[in-house]
Design a protein around this motif. Sequence first.
Motif, PDB file in Angstrom:
ATOM      1  N   ILE A 172       0.825  -1.205   0.000  1.00 35.79           N
ATOM      2  CA  ILE A 172       0.000   0.000   0.000  1.00 35.79           C
ATOM      3  C   ILE A 172       0.862   1.258   0.000  1.00 35.79           C
ATOM      4  O   ILE A 172       0.492   2.296  -0.556  1.00 35.79           O
ATOM      5  CB  ILE A 172      -0.913  -0.047   1.255  1.00 35.79           C
ATOM      6  CG1 ILE A 172      -2.007  -1.103   1.046  1.00 35.79           C
ATOM      7  CG2 ILE A 172      -1.488   1.312   1.605  1.00 35.79           C
ATOM      8  CD1 ILE A 172      -2.969  -0.825  -0.069  1.00 35.79           C
ATOM      9  N   GLU A 173       2.040   1.169   0.610  1.00 38.30           N
ATOM     10  CA  GLU A 173       2.928   2.339   0.673  1.00 38.30           C
ATOM     11  C   GLU A 173       3.643   2.593  -0.659  1.00 38.30           C
ATOM     12  O   GLU A 173       3.872   3.738  -1.040  1.00 38.30           O
ATOM     13  CB  GLU A 173       3.971   2.142   1.790  1.00 38.30           C
ATOM     14  CG  GLU A 173       3.372   2.273   3.182  1.00 38.30           C
ATOM     15  CD  GLU A 173       4.385   2.066   4.306  1.00 38.30           C
ATOM     16  OE1 GLU A 173       4.150   2.570   5.406  1.00 38.30           O
ATOM     17  OE2 GLU A 173       5.415   1.388   4.091  1.00 38.30           O
ATOM     18  N   ASP A 206       5.810  -0.656  14.387  1.00 41.45           N
ATOM     19  CA  ASP A 206       4.506  -0.028  14.228  1.00 41.45           C
ATOM     20  C   ASP A 206       4.518   0.918  13.019  1.00 41.45           C
ATOM     21  O   ASP A 206       5.296   1.873  12.983  1.00 41.45           O
ATOM     22  CB  ASP A 206       4.218   0.752  15.518  1.00 41.45           C
ATOM     23  CG  ASP A 206       2.799   1.249  15.582  1.00 41.45           C
ATOM     24  OD1 ASP A 206       2.187   1.431  14.526  1.00 41.45           O
ATOM     25  OD2 ASP A 206       2.319   1.465  16.708  1.00 41.45           O
ATOM     26  N   THR A 208       2.693   3.175  12.315  1.00 38.13           N
ATOM     27  CA  THR A 208       2.337   4.543  12.696  1.00 38.13           C
ATOM     28  C   THR A 208       3.503   5.500  12.474  1.00 38.13           C
ATOM     29  O   THR A 208       3.310   6.690  12.245  1.00 38.13           O
ATOM     30  CB  THR A 208       1.918   4.567  14.187  1.00 38.13           C
ATOM     31  OG1 THR A 208       0.766   3.742  14.315  1.00 38.13           O
ATOM     32  CG2 THR A 208       1.608   5.962  14.666  1.00 38.13           C
ATOM     33  N   ILE A 209       4.702   4.986  12.538  1.00 41.28           N
ATOM     34  CA  ILE A 209       5.873   5.837  12.371  1.00 41.28           C
ATOM     35  C   ILE A 209       5.941   6.439  10.967  1.00 41.28           C
ATOM     36  O   ILE A 209       6.569   7.481  10.770  1.00 41.28           O
ATOM     37  CB  ILE A 209       7.183   5.051  12.703  1.00 41.28           C
ATOM     38  CG1 ILE A 209       8.335   5.987  13.018  1.00 41.28           C
ATOM     39  CG2 ILE A 209       7.543   4.069  11.617  1.00 41.28           C
ATOM     40  CD1 ILE A 209       8.222   6.723  14.318  1.00 41.28           C
ATOM     41  N   ALA A 210       5.291   5.791   9.999  1.00 37.74           N
ATOM     42  CA  ALA A 210       5.438   6.268   8.615  1.00 37.74           C
ATOM     43  C   ALA A 210       4.144   6.294   7.822  1.00 37.74           C
ATOM     44  O   ALA A 210       4.135   6.749   6.679  1.00 37.74           O
ATOM     45  CB  ALA A 210       6.452   5.396   7.871  1.00 37.74           C
ATOM     46  N   LEU A 211       3.063   5.814   8.387  1.00 39.27           N
ATOM     47  CA  LEU A 211       1.841   5.629   7.584  1.00 39.27           C
ATOM     48  C   LEU A 211       0.627   6.083   8.367  1.00 39.27           C
ATOM     49  O   LEU A 211       0.299   5.503   9.399  1.00 39.27           O
ATOM     50  CB  LEU A 211       1.704   4.139   7.227  1.00 39.27           C
ATOM     51  CG  LEU A 211       0.484   3.710   6.397  1.00 39.27           C
ATOM     52  CD1 LEU A 211       0.517   4.336   5.014  1.00 39.27           C
ATOM     53  CD2 LEU A 211       0.432   2.188   6.281  1.00 39.27           C
ATOM     54  N   SER A 212      -0.046   7.114   7.858  1.00 39.21           N
ATOM     55  CA  SER A 212      -1.286   7.502   8.520  1.00 39.21           C
ATOM     56  C   SER A 212      -2.378   7.845   7.522  1.00 39.21           C
ATOM     57  O   SER A 212      -3.424   8.349   7.914  1.00 39.21           O
ATOM     58  CB  SER A 212      -1.040   8.682   9.471  1.00 39.21           C
ATOM     59  OG  SER A 212      -0.442   9.753   8.793  1.00 39.21           O
ATOM     60  N   GLU A 213      -2.158   7.580   6.253  1.00 43.20           N
ATOM     61  CA  GLU A 213      -3.203   7.867   5.272  1.00 43.20           C
ATOM     62  C   GLU A 213      -4.435   6.994   5.545  1.00 43.20           C
ATOM     63  O   GLU A 213      -4.331   5.921   6.154  1.00 43.20           O
ATOM     64  CB  GLU A 213      -2.676   7.595   3.855  1.00 43.20           C
ATOM     65  CG  GLU A 213      -2.470   6.120   3.579  1.00 43.20           C
ATOM     66  CD  GLU A 213      -1.851   5.834   2.213  1.00 43.20           C
ATOM     67  OE1 GLU A 213      -0.866   6.508   1.866  1.00 43.20           O
ATOM     68  OE2 GLU A 213      -2.331   4.919   1.529  1.00 43.20           O
ATOM     69  N   ASN A 214      -5.553   7.432   5.050  1.00 43.75           N
ATOM     70  CA  ASN A 214      -6.779   6.644   5.148  1.00 43.75           C
ATOM     71  C   ASN A 214      -6.887   5.808   3.872  1.00 43.75           C
ATOM     72  O   ASN A 214      -7.321   6.288   2.821  1.00 43.75           O
ATOM     73  CB  ASN A 214      -7.983   7.566   5.309  1.00 43.75           C
ATOM     74  CG  ASN A 214      -9.243   6.789   5.585  1.00 43.75           C
ATOM     75  OD1 ASN A 214      -9.474   5.729   4.999  1.00 43.75           O
ATOM     76  ND2 ASN A 214     -10.055   7.295   6.488  1.00 43.75           N
TER      77      ASN A 214
END
Lengths: 701, 701
Positions: A172-173, A206, A208-214
């Motif tokens: 996804i990234e 985690d 969260t360190i690099a990914l917060s898109e919806n």
Amino acid sequence: MTSSDAPAPLDWTDVDKRAVDTIRALAMDAVEKSGNGHPGTAMSLAPAAYLLFQRLMRYDPADPDWVARDRFVLSAGHTSLTLYIQLFFAGLLDLEDLKHFRKWGSRTPGHPEHGHTAGVETTTGPLGQGLGNAVGMAMAARRERGLLDPDAPAGTSPFDHRIFTIVSDGDIEEGISHEVSSLAGHQKLGNLIALYDENKISIEDDTTIALSENVAERYEAYGWHVQTVEWKRTDEYVEDVQALYGAYEKAIAETDRPSLIVLRTIIAWPAPHAQNTGKAHGAALGGDEVAATKRILGFDPDKTFVVEDEVLDHVRKLRERGGQAHRDWTTTFSAWRTKNPERAQLLDRMRERRLPEGWTDRIPTFEAGKAVATRKASGAVISALAPVLPELWGGSADLAESNNSTPDGEPSFIPPEYATKEFAGDWYGRVLHFGIREHGMGAILNGIALHGGTRPYGATFLVFSDYMRPSVRLAALMQLPVIYVWTHDSIGLGEDGPTHQPIEHLAALRAIPGLDVVRPGDANETAAAWQFALSRPESPKGFALSRQNLPTFDRSEGSGFAPASEVGRGGYVLIDAPGDAVPDVILIATGSEVQMAVAARELLAEEGVAARVVSMPCVEWFDAQDQSYRDTVLPPTVRARVCVEAGIAQPWYRFAGDAGRIVSIEHFGASADYQTLFEEFGFTAGTVAQAARESLAAVRG
Amino acid sequence: MTSSDAPAPLDWTDVDKRAVDTIRALAMDAVEKSGNGHPGTAMSLAPAAYLLFQRLMRYDPADPDWVARDRFVLSAGHTSLTLYIQLFFAGLLDLEDLKHFRKWGSRTPGHPEHGHTAGVETTTGPLGQGLGNAVGMAMAARRERGLLDPDAPAGTSPFDHRIFTIVSDGDIEEGISHEVSSLAGHQKLGNLIALYDENKISIEDDTTIALSENVAERYEAYGWHVQTVEWKRTDEYVEDVQALYGAYEKAIAETDRPSLIVLRTIIAWPAPHAQNTGKAHGAALGGDEVAATKRILGFDPDKTFVVEDEVLDHVRKLRERGGQAHRDWTTTFSAWRTKNPERAQLLDRMRERRLPEGWTDRIPTFEAGKAVATRKASGAVISALAPVLPELWGGSADLAESNNSTPDGEPSFIPPEYATKEFAGDWYGRVLHFGIREHGMGAILNGIALHGGTRPYGATFLVFSDYMRPSVRLAALMQLPVIYVWTHDSIGLGEDGPTHQPIEHLAALRAIPGLDVVRPGDANETAAAWQFALSRPESPKGFALSRQNLPTFDRSEGSGFAPASEVGRGGYVLIDAPGDAVPDVILIATGSEVQMAVAARELLAEEGVAARVVSMPCVEWFDAQDQSYRDTVLPPTVRARVCVEAGIAQPWYRFAGDAGRIVSIEHFGASADYQTLFEEFGFTAGTVAQAARESLAAVRG
């Protein structure tokens, strides 16, 4: 049963649950025995993979190449055990294979390798590629349907089938996921169903360190049908298989859009300490943790690779069910064959990658003396072959007119509502429009080739082969019959300047094992190279074609020039030294620089130097010739040599030898008209002749 | 004025309108004179670019390197005239430059080239890269603020400034736009403002053929602040400059999120026939259409390159305004200097890319005999230097622990709410987490380097250098001081198998002009290579580092081994033939294969063959030495040679020569432990010794 029938309601017994837990235990055991690998995702994805193989997919283990099978693409290739254990359940792998996970010579390498392990639809590991392959397969399935059974109502054709894929946070990234997902939404690929395993853990722990898109909203913006299944809830983990199955049912029913199911999992669940950690992603859990997890699952912690008979009997019934489905399908398929004898011939031919009788008659020849860019010659070949090779299709990453990649009069492969005034659209059309998405194009071409049947090509500027390089590498690794049409192949591109002028690309592409890089020297070499390339589907080929016009050599008898059919040799004597004398010097050239070698030969003749010109359109094909042929073209006794190519010298040292000279460019280009650039950067008959003199002097010592 | 002040209300006079129309006329004239280029977007973006340069940006034409300037990145590099004409208005280019658009030697090449034309912040053209550069600049601006003025309230620091970029449909399609935009949202880059010129035209004409995603929703999913300005309406085109200005005002006021302004334009407006066509995107409009458009705009169709005095006077006032802003800023800046003498020293040092006194004292040395992976040695260097080189920062594309790229005890550069249990977060932190976004990482590193001041590095596996290759190429083209930490540099990676094992990558990276590829042979070479690389900021360097442990050579006096400081020579005699005899054969090796050459030397000595071992960690640095040094290391008289590297042979033919042998791997790898792979694929002391015997036999003829 046809593929479009709704799946039966889920009957989920204790044996199914035990089978799923067996997957977890096997995954832990395999990684523990190997000493390394990725256990966590194989554990948490166990129910999802089991559902797919045992309940949802049309799949017959007895025939992993069944033309109508649903495809499964494990884009998250690092969790190869997710696939291997299902293949073991299907009887395509043995327990011994799982015990040799990641070992030399085993059928269970670290990442799934297509062509190495039966049932592996594509080689994955480099993230995002599998999703791109799946999009390509979904497109190929539609094209195949259009070629073979366009008129059957939806869900009634023996060719209807689906593409299932599992993607990870990493997929996804990656940027390629954007390219192919945007295109999949645009193409309304209702036959594509992706499961996004959102476990929120990657190697740096985690996400969260690099990914917060919806991600769900992002895929809705692409026009996908998106569902979310939350197994991880605020205070508990509920492995709700029914909910996932229900989401799959809805995704299958959704035929107008590709589907994404966001499945929120906990990696390595239910390992007491390792769950939800980066360590569980990429390392063995360790003996204590494995034992603790086995106790939780009700397995004997002192035993490894345990598959209870009841479980094995249960999962191996897949073979009966798959066989029955295959037999049922054969009825429909036979009816189709009887009704469509010509299409059946096409199918047989495509499956064998056999070209039709007389197909080469269509290949154009180009008049001597005319100035023709090799990209244009290539376009003429594509247009000429289109009517006789319906399996040949492709397009460009938004450079169709520049790449000359569109066959005349063929409709675009596009939902008709997206047709434009430039391009007629047809749901089952032929011309692909990738948009400015070279990397996605590369992975999609691989997916089309992997799906089988059709033969894809994709086009962009040679300099942008860099954008698609990871996919080109995988095509070479899998030896897929993909053709790249890379035009504007040197500083000959001109005014667009150094960002658009390939310098290092010919060397960098030749560096990829198993990729044939073909740079024809004139229009007729281009046509002959297309013929040779199409007749050898066992590996990918990349054409490097000129933007600028090149002279078309007079190859008629008595001209002294060899016929263009020699191209298949990779390198050949284009024109020998005057009077067929033993050459003093050999001039080796490719593409637009062949003309300079030919002109230099004339200059040298005036000085009494006998120069042979060798055209070397494909180093890989030349290397495939036997030594005696190669020695005939490049006699070891003739040590005075000049290699000329408008790129870096790196690939040419081995042909030049100690006494040779290389006319090359070792720096980036510039923005100007191409004639000025060739002159300023030293690509002229004069510089080639001068290099020949220097090489001769070196030989004479 | 500080950068964060709201812009003054827009005062838009007839002269401004005339200036904007002058841009359109100049764009048409420049392309017409050149004969090729991209006129359409320069025409439709004229008001937007004018607003930015003349009203919105903090910009002083007298000092294009002003540390506090707002940056402008034209990601849509093909519309280079959009930038050139603003630079002309600013007085940085002359009208003559516009007349020599896309000509040899001009300051106005086809695409903007950083370092070639003053005021061009980055080289663009390959789509998506500029957006990535802009994200990198926005991150660099924050890091700089943190290093120099962390405590000043928002909007009050002399270092506050913004990054403006213009992106096109093509940028939006490229996968890299996904990677960097997702990360920009995650990083809450409120100092970044992107204008998306949605003209819905690309080279294949109407983008409807390939693009139907909802870009605004996609960017909202990334956490951006999104606004839409529709100039193209159902039945008319209203170039509402006030609306665009208002959107910019809001974007500037939004400091917690990056901003996207979707501006719906008509390409080439108001050209009567060419507007809204693919032709206007990439080709000259032709004399009749230019004339017709000039008539519409109220320009004399028979005149070219007309800039009325009133217009020129008006736009050149930018110099006064910019100069005044610069002087006003100097007051704040001087106060900061006085108050922060140490930070001021750091700033001066960073701007000159000068390293502090004694910095090399920190570089560790590694004990002879210990087995150390070069990736680990590299990690030790990074940790050791971190305290004395605050300008050095970087991170990994989700492989931090594998890449050994995290300095000990340093906080991550991340909004604190995204810190995890593994990584402490600080808004102004130091460790970058790119996620699995190698391409984005590459473009962001370029942006950081372009912004100036800090020195970035980025890490991933060597095999995934392919994913970031287009950005690496641009770093080389621009000669940026970027460092790549590429680990797991061969089949020595082991079990992950062929998808993860680089084979062709060393050759393919060496092929890029201007990139130094460094593959150290032991831990101390690694440390020395870092020292050399950091002390030479004039070009990008890529380290290729081993996953597996390598022996650390005993380089003490009398050991016979040369000191590691020789690394800067690129290639050097690591250990000469026994007894310093004239060597019979030279063994040239890099990285993990150096140890094999050393062991082969022993084997050969037992046979009475005198072998010299040359370590060649960097071919580019060796090539930079003078001929006499190179001849000392590789005497032309010693023709028996073996090159050994666990990659393809292509780069080594020129060192091996006609009599030499190359121990290489010409096919993809396999999944197994690395010891098995080296053995099976023929990388041992024995194979190197055997190759030496063969080369000696060839010399003896």
